[in-house]
Design a protein around this motif. Sequence first.
Motif, PDB file in Angstrom:
ATOM      1  N   ALA A 112       0.831  -1.210   0.000  1.00 48.60           N
ATOM      2  CA  ALA A 112       0.000   0.000   0.000  1.00 48.60           C
ATOM      3  C   ALA A 112       0.863   1.255   0.000  1.00 48.60           C
ATOM      4  CB  ALA A 112      -0.930  -0.005   1.206  1.00 48.60           C
ATOM      5  N   MET A 113       1.955   1.246   0.761  1.00 45.58           N
ATOM      6  CA  MET A 113       2.842   2.406   0.805  1.00 45.58           C
ATOM      7  C   MET A 113       3.549   2.614  -0.538  1.00 45.58           C
ATOM      8  SD  MET A 113       2.368   3.779   3.733  1.00 45.58           S
ATOM      9  CE  MET A 113       0.665   3.257   3.463  1.00 45.58           C
ATOM     10  N   LEU A 114       3.933   1.529  -1.185  1.00 49.29           N
ATOM     11  CA  LEU A 114       4.536   1.640  -2.523  1.00 49.29           C
ATOM     12  C   LEU A 114       3.544   2.226  -3.523  1.00 49.29           C
ATOM     13  CD1 LEU A 114       6.507  -1.723  -2.798  1.00 49.29           C
ATOM     14  CD2 LEU A 114       7.482   0.576  -2.753  1.00 49.29           C
ATOM     15  N   LEU A 115       2.307   1.798  -3.439  1.00 46.29           N
ATOM     16  CA  LEU A 115       1.261   2.314  -4.318  1.00 46.29           C
ATOM     17  C   LEU A 115       1.045   3.807  -4.068  1.00 46.29           C
ATOM     18  CD1 LEU A 115      -0.921   1.759  -6.431  1.00 46.29           C
ATOM     19  CD2 LEU A 115      -2.444   1.136  -4.546  1.00 46.29           C
ATOM     20  N   ARG A 116       0.995   4.196  -2.798  1.00 46.98           N
ATOM     21  CA  ARG A 116       0.827   5.606  -2.448  1.00 46.98           C
ATOM     22  C   ARG A 116       2.002   6.437  -2.967  1.00 46.98           C
ATOM     23  NH1 ARG A 116       2.280   7.116   3.269  1.00 46.98           N
ATOM     24  NH2 ARG A 116       4.230   6.963   2.169  1.00 46.98           N
ATOM     25  N   ASP A 117       3.234   5.941  -2.746  1.00 40.43           N
ATOM     26  CA  ASP A 117       4.425   6.669  -3.195  1.00 40.43           C
ATOM     27  C   ASP A 117       4.461   6.795  -4.715  1.00 40.43           C
ATOM     28  OD1 ASP A 117       5.172   6.899  -0.550  1.00 40.43           O
ATOM     29  OD2 ASP A 117       6.710   5.331  -0.647  1.00 40.43           O
ATOM     30  N   ALA A 118       4.103   5.725  -5.413  1.00 39.45           N
ATOM     31  CA  ALA A 118       4.085   5.769  -6.876  1.00 39.45           C
ATOM     32  C   ALA A 118       3.081   6.808  -7.364  1.00 39.45           C
ATOM     33  CB  ALA A 118       3.741   4.399  -7.441  1.00 39.45           C
ATOM     34  N   HIS A 119       1.935   6.867  -6.716  1.00 39.09           N
ATOM     35  CA  HIS A 119       0.915   7.842  -7.089  1.00 39.09           C
ATOM     36  C   HIS A 119       1.422   9.269  -6.853  1.00 39.09           C
ATOM     37  CE1 HIS A 119      -3.044   9.448  -7.855  1.00 39.09           C
ATOM     38  NE2 HIS A 119      -2.987  10.113  -6.717  1.00 39.09           N
ATOM     39  N   GLN A 120       2.082   9.498  -5.720  1.00 34.46           N
ATOM     40  CA  GLN A 120       2.623  10.824  -5.416  1.00 34.46           C
ATOM     41  C   GLN A 120       3.713  11.227  -6.412  1.00 34.46           C
ATOM     42  OE1 GLN A 120       3.830  10.438  -1.347  1.00 34.46           O
ATOM     43  NE2 GLN A 120       1.813  10.972  -0.543  1.00 34.46           N
ATOM     44  N   HIS A 121       4.577  10.287  -6.770  1.00 34.28           N
ATOM     45  CA  HIS A 121       5.630  10.579  -7.750  1.00 34.28           C
ATOM     46  C   HIS A 121       5.025  10.906  -9.111  1.00 34.28           C
ATOM     47  CE1 HIS A 121       9.178   9.781  -5.366  1.00 34.28           C
ATOM     48  NE2 HIS A 121       8.623   8.678  -4.913  1.00 34.28           N
ATOM     49  N   ARG A 122       3.985  10.196  -9.476  1.00 31.55           N
ATOM     50  CA  ARG A 122       3.314  10.454 -10.753  1.00 31.55           C
ATOM     51  C   ARG A 122       2.708  11.847 -10.761  1.00 31.55           C
ATOM     52  NH1 ARG A 122      -1.776  10.040 -12.985  1.00 31.55           N
ATOM     53  NH2 ARG A 122      -1.819   9.396 -15.153  1.00 31.55           N
ATOM     54  N   GLU A 123       2.069  12.227  -9.661  1.00 31.70           N
ATOM     55  CA  GLU A 123       1.473  13.558  -9.570  1.00 31.70           C
ATOM     56  C   GLU A 123       2.539  14.651  -9.676  1.00 31.70           C
ATOM     57  OE1 GLU A 123      -1.822  14.394  -9.452  1.00 31.70           O
ATOM     58  OE2 GLU A 123      -2.134  12.269  -9.861  1.00 31.70           O
ATOM     59  N   ARG A 124       3.669  14.447  -9.010  1.00 31.07           N
ATOM     60  CA  ARG A 124       4.749  15.440  -9.080  1.00 31.07           C
ATOM     61  C   ARG A 124       5.341  15.511 -10.483  1.00 31.07           C
ATOM     62  NH1 ARG A 124       6.470  13.598  -3.651  1.00 31.07           N
ATOM     63  NH2 ARG A 124       8.051  12.365  -4.672  1.00 31.07           N
ATOM     64  N   ALA A 125       5.472  14.373 -11.141  1.00 26.03           N
ATOM     65  CA  ALA A 125       6.007  14.352 -12.509  1.00 26.03           C
ATOM     66  C   ALA A 125       5.066  15.076 -13.461  1.00 26.03           C
ATOM     67  CB  ALA A 125       6.231  12.910 -12.968  1.00 26.03           C
ATOM     68  N   LEU A 126       3.768  14.864 -13.305  1.00 28.73           N
ATOM     69  CA  LEU A 126       2.803  15.558 -14.159  1.00 28.73           C
ATOM     70  C   LEU A 126       2.822  17.064 -13.915  1.00 28.73           C
ATOM     71  CD1 LEU A 126      -0.214  13.082 -14.010  1.00 28.73           C
ATOM     72  CD2 LEU A 126       1.301  13.512 -15.954  1.00 28.73           C
ATOM     73  N   ALA A 127       2.957  17.462 -12.657  1.00 34.52           N
ATOM     74  CA  ALA A 127       3.025  18.891 -12.332  1.00 34.52           C
ATOM     75  C   ALA A 127       4.294  19.511 -12.917  1.00 34.52           C
ATOM     76  CB  ALA A 127       2.982  19.089 -10.822  1.00 34.52           C
ATOM     77  N   ALA A 128       5.412  18.800 -12.828  1.00 31.02           N
ATOM     78  CA  ALA A 128       6.668  19.308 -13.387  1.00 31.02           C
ATOM     79  C   ALA A 128       6.579  19.399 -14.906  1.00 31.02           C
ATOM     80  CB  ALA A 128       7.831  18.413 -12.977  1.00 31.02           C
ATOM     81  N   GLU A 129       5.954  18.421 -15.525  1.00 33.24           N
ATOM     82  CA  GLU A 129       5.783  18.439 -16.981  1.00 33.24           C
ATOM     83  C   GLU A 129       4.937  19.639 -17.411  1.00 33.24           C
ATOM     84  OE1 GLU A 129       3.357  15.675 -20.043  1.00 33.24           O
ATOM     85  OE2 GLU A 129       4.821  14.620 -18.783  1.00 33.24           O
ATOM     86  N   GLU A 130       3.883  19.913 -16.670  1.00 28.64           N
ATOM     87  CA  GLU A 130       3.042  21.067 -16.982  1.00 28.64           C
ATOM     88  C   GLU A 130       3.814  22.371 -16.801  1.00 28.64           C
ATOM     89  OE1 GLU A 130       0.064  23.408 -18.229  1.00 28.64           O
ATOM     90  OE2 GLU A 130       0.184  21.236 -18.409  1.00 28.64           O
ATOM     91  N   GLN A 131       4.621  22.445 -15.764  1.00 28.51           N
ATOM     92  CA  GLN A 131       5.425  23.648 -15.522  1.00 28.51           C
ATOM     93  C   GLN A 131       6.428  23.863 -16.662  1.00 28.51           C
ATOM     94  OE1 GLN A 131       7.584  23.592 -11.850  1.00 28.51           O
ATOM     95  NE2 GLN A 131       8.098  25.751 -11.966  1.00 28.51           N
ATOM     96  N   VAL A 132       7.070  22.812 -17.114  1.00 30.58           N
ATOM     97  CA  VAL A 132       8.014  22.920 -18.235  1.00 30.58           C
ATOM     98  C   VAL A 132       7.275  23.362 -19.494  1.00 30.58           C
ATOM     99  CG1 VAL A 132       9.474  21.568 -19.790  1.00 30.58           C
ATOM    100  CG2 VAL A 132       9.698  21.301 -17.320  1.00 30.58           C
ATOM    101  N   ARG A 133       6.087  22.813 -19.717  1.00 25.03           N
ATOM    102  CA  ARG A 133       5.304  23.188 -20.893  1.00 25.03           C
ATOM    103  C   ARG A 133       4.957  24.684 -20.854  1.00 25.03           C
ATOM    104  NH1 ARG A 133       1.325  19.546 -20.463  1.00 25.03           N
ATOM    105  NH2 ARG A 133       2.563  18.007 -21.542  1.00 25.03           N
ATOM    106  N   ARG A 134       4.563  25.183 -19.671  1.00 26.11           N
ATOM    107  CA  ARG A 134       4.250  26.610 -19.547  1.00 26.11           C
ATOM    108  C   ARG A 134       5.489  27.469 -19.763  1.00 26.11           C
ATOM    109  NH1 ARG A 134       2.344  27.175 -14.079  1.00 26.11           N
ATOM    110  NH2 ARG A 134       2.435  24.937 -13.880  1.00 26.11           N
ATOM    111  N   MET A 135       6.634  27.041 -19.214  1.00 26.54           N
ATOM    112  CA  MET A 135       7.875  27.804 -19.381  1.00 26.54           C
ATOM    113  C   MET A 135       8.283  27.854 -20.846  1.00 26.54           C
ATOM    114  SD  MET A 135       9.944  26.479 -16.027  1.00 26.54           S
ATOM    115  CE  MET A 135      11.497  27.147 -16.536  1.00 26.54           C
ATOM    116  N   ARG A 136       8.145  26.739 -21.542  1.00 24.21           N
ATOM    117  CA  ARG A 136       8.503  26.709 -22.958  1.00 24.21           C
ATOM    118  C   ARG A 136       7.581  27.597 -23.780  1.00 24.21           C
ATOM    119  NH1 ARG A 136       9.816  20.325 -23.918  1.00 24.21           N
ATOM    120  NH2 ARG A 136      11.902  20.376 -23.028  1.00 24.21           N
ATOM    121  N   SER A 137       6.302  27.618 -23.438  1.00 23.09           N
ATOM    122  CA  SER A 137       5.381  28.449 -24.214  1.00 23.09           C
ATOM    123  C   SER A 137       5.673  29.928 -23.996  1.00 23.09           C
ATOM    124  CB  SER A 137       3.930  28.133 -23.856  1.00 23.09           C
ATOM    125  OG  SER A 137       3.625  28.592 -22.556  1.00 23.09           O
TER     126      SER A 137
END
Length: 83
Positions: A31-56
Amino acid sequence: MDIDLNIAFEKLRQMELEDGDLGAVYWHKVAMLLRDAHQHRERALAAEEQVRRMRSRKTKPVLSSRFDPPVGSERYLLKRFSP
């Protein structure tokens, strides 16, 4: 794609309770691995969106006024970097 992990966590919690001490530790770690994976995915998506905004912002053309000092001149540098 958003996945509701509450159902998975409930099932893992149920399995923790059913499997005794060793099983409980195992399913808790899963369960903790699942929670951590979900949190890492959310942070990666947020970072990807931030990079996309910076590039635009970076690719937008910069419009300058004919009254702006020439780039590289002392007046330009003072205007650009003064507080």
